[in-house]
Design a protein around this motif. Structure first.
Motif, PDB file in Angstrom:
ATOM      1  N   PRO A 245      72.452  22.525  64.155  1.00 19.85           N
ATOM      2  CA  PRO A 245      72.692  22.180  62.742  1.00 19.85           C
ATOM      3  C   PRO A 245      71.886  20.994  62.239  1.00 19.85           C
ATOM      4  O   PRO A 245      71.636  20.885  61.038  1.00 19.85           O
ATOM      5  CB  PRO A 245      74.193  21.873  62.711  1.00 19.85           C
ATOM      6  N   THR A 246      71.474  20.082  63.143  1.00 19.78           N
ATOM      7  CA  THR A 246      70.725  18.896  62.708  1.00 19.78           C
ATOM      8  C   THR A 246      69.209  19.079  62.781  1.00 19.78           C
ATOM      9  O   THR A 246      68.459  18.134  62.522  1.00 19.78           O
ATOM     10  CB  THR A 246      71.117  17.682  63.562  1.00 19.78           C
ATOM     11  N   ALA A 276      72.169  28.584  62.590  1.00 20.68           N
ATOM     12  CA  ALA A 276      72.577  27.184  62.709  1.00 20.68           C
ATOM     13  C   ALA A 276      72.786  26.516  61.354  1.00 20.68           C
ATOM     14  O   ALA A 276      73.216  25.360  61.291  1.00 20.68           O
ATOM     15  CB  ALA A 276      71.544  26.405  63.505  1.00 20.68           C
ATOM     16  N   GLY A 277      72.477  27.232  60.288  1.00 20.77           N
ATOM     17  CA  GLY A 277      72.658  26.676  58.956  1.00 20.77           C
ATOM     18  C   GLY A 277      71.562  25.711  58.543  1.00 20.77           C
ATOM     19  O   GLY A 277      71.750  24.897  57.628  1.00 20.77           O
ATOM     20  N   VAL A 278      70.400  25.815  59.189  1.00 20.44           N
ATOM     21  CA  VAL A 278      69.268  24.948  58.867  1.00 20.44           C
ATOM     22  C   VAL A 278      68.566  25.478  57.615  1.00 20.44           C
ATOM     23  O   VAL A 278      68.359  26.697  57.483  1.00 20.44           O
ATOM     24  CB  VAL A 278      68.271  24.886  60.047  1.00 20.44           C
ATOM     25  N   GLN A 279      68.195  24.599  56.709  1.00 18.84           N
ATOM     26  CA  GLN A 279      67.390  25.009  55.559  1.00 18.84           C
ATOM     27  C   GLN A 279      66.068  25.558  56.068  1.00 18.84           C
ATOM     28  O   GLN A 279      65.347  24.870  56.799  1.00 18.84           O
ATOM     29  CB  GLN A 279      67.153  23.827  54.627  1.00 18.84           C
ATOM     30  N   CYS A 280      65.740  26.788  55.713  1.00 17.49           N
ATOM     31  CA  CYS A 280      64.564  27.415  56.313  1.00 17.49           C
ATOM     32  C   CYS A 280      64.042  28.529  55.430  1.00 17.49           C
ATOM     33  O   CYS A 280      64.684  28.979  54.489  1.00 17.49           O
ATOM     34  CB  CYS A 280      64.888  27.961  57.714  1.00 17.49           C
ATOM     35  N   GLY A 281      62.829  28.971  55.759  1.00 17.56           N
ATOM     36  CA  GLY A 281      62.217  30.094  55.089  1.00 17.56           C
ATOM     37  C   GLY A 281      61.176  30.712  56.002  1.00 17.56           C
ATOM     38  O   GLY A 281      60.719  30.080  56.956  1.00 17.56           O
ATOM     39  N   MET A 282      60.811  31.952  55.724  1.00 15.21           N
ATOM     40  CA  MET A 282      59.782  32.610  56.515  1.00 15.21           C
ATOM     41  C   MET A 282      59.011  33.579  55.645  1.00 15.21           C
ATOM     42  O   MET A 282      59.604  34.316  54.848  1.00 15.21           O
ATOM     43  CB  MET A 282      60.384  33.349  57.716  1.00 15.21           C
ATOM     44  N   VAL A 283      57.702  33.563  55.799  1.00 15.85           N
ATOM     45  CA  VAL A 283      56.827  34.512  55.123  1.00 15.85           C
ATOM     46  C   VAL A 283      56.082  35.312  56.177  1.00 15.85           C
ATOM     47  O   VAL A 283      55.484  34.734  57.092  1.00 15.85           O
ATOM     48  CB  VAL A 283      55.813  33.791  54.198  1.00 15.85           C
TER      49      VAL A 283
END
Length: 317
Positions: A245-246, A276-283
């Motif tokens: 999460p961190t 884990a609820g991490v701010q994320c993105g994928m292209v």
């Protein structure tokens, strides 16, 4: 300021050996400056700070960011944790501890660049993507955000012990282990080696160079990980096993036709970040293979898609 206008600063001395970085400065402005660590690729055994993509450097400069492109000691004389990861983590500590600010002050003299230490980012391509991710764990103060371009991860996957026929077909039958193992005799441990994998003018491997022959043979034979980290304790070096999460906000870009680091590995990483609820993105960049950053044309669809990684970092609070 074009890519060629940079200065070099030593960020670490190990056993009397200097490990340095190229520092690129944007135009002076009011306020504090974001810094991004831009880490080159090369299977942890090749590459140098000079091989980062100049158009991507310029993109960061146009955003007003300071770009730090570090060299790191190359495997196999040092292992992955001691060399590439340890050096890049030392570079991050150097920035946080004021070393980058001091180096800039000495270089610019009359122009002040005050760093925004709450917004130090990491970006890397291929093995550099892995090293960028390794600045999100195992350090006292992680980076504020990560942009990973097709970085190796998920080291327990069967792919990492699989041969790559396309790479094996490139190797010369005359290459002997005696010739290639000359890499272990390099003294001091090199911080530069091989052709550009991600720069503007990538070249083909030069198999008259023991280091390039050694690295490509390990890639083709599915022996990269056992070569760069023979201990095999993947919990220490595999970003996928250290997602929680961190973990810092992370953006991933990967080509759908990548044969050297299959996109499924990044998909697994992305799924772990989401869980884990991490701010994320994928292209996922359709039709692109490995090291496509080396062939991008500014303004192309691929260029626009990969820029989303820098946009993601720029929009972090």
């Amino acid at each position: 300021m074009p890519k060629s206008e940079s200065f070099r600063a030593v960020y670490r001395v190990v056993g009397g050996q200097e490990v340095d970085a190229d520092v690129y400065l944007p135009r002076p402005k009011q306020g504090n400056f974001v810094a991004v660590i831009n880490i080159h690729g090369g299977a942890f055994m090749l590459g140098s700070s000079e091989m980062v993509n100049s158009d991507q450097v310029q993109d960061c400069l146009d955003r007003g960011w300071i770009v730090v492109a570090p060299n790191h000691r190359l495997c196999p004389q040092v292992d992955l944790l001691e060399g590439p990861i340890g050096d890049c983590r030392a570079c991050l500590a150097w920035i946080y501890d004021g070393g980058l600010g001091d180096a800039i002050s000495k270089e610019t003299k009359s122009v002040t660049y005050t760093l925004d230490l709450d917004h130090v980012f990491a970006f890397g391509t291929s093995s550099g993507g892995t090293l960028a991710l390794c600045l999100g764990f195992g350090v006292p103060r992680p980076v504020a955000g990560i942009y990973d371009m097709y970085g190796p991860c998920n080291f327990g996957d069967a792919f990492w012990t699989s041969e790559l026929p396309g790479v094996l077909a490139m190797l010369l039958p005359s290459l002997s282990d005696t010739f290639m193992n000359q890499v272990y005799l390099d003294d001091p441990v090199p911080i530069k080696g091989g052709v550009s994998l991600e720069g503007q003018r990538p070249g083909r491997p030069d198999f008259s160079d023991p280091r390039q022959a050694f690295a490509w043979s390990r890639i083709g034979r599915g022996r990269v990980l056992e070569t760069v980290y023979p201990l095999g304790d993947w919990d220490q070096v595999d970003p996928l096993r250290n997602i929680g999460p961190t973990f810092p906000p992370t953006f991933i870009v990967h080509g759908t036709e990548d044969a050297m680091v299959p996109i499924d590995l990044s998909r697994a990483l992305y799924a772990a970040l989401q869980k884990a609820g991490v701010q994320c993105g994928m292209v996922e960049v359709a039709g692109e293979g490995h090291t496509f950053a080396a062939r991008m044309e500014v303004g192309s669809q691929t260029w626009t898609l990969q820029r989303q990684g820098f946009d993601f970092l720029e929009n972090l609070p």
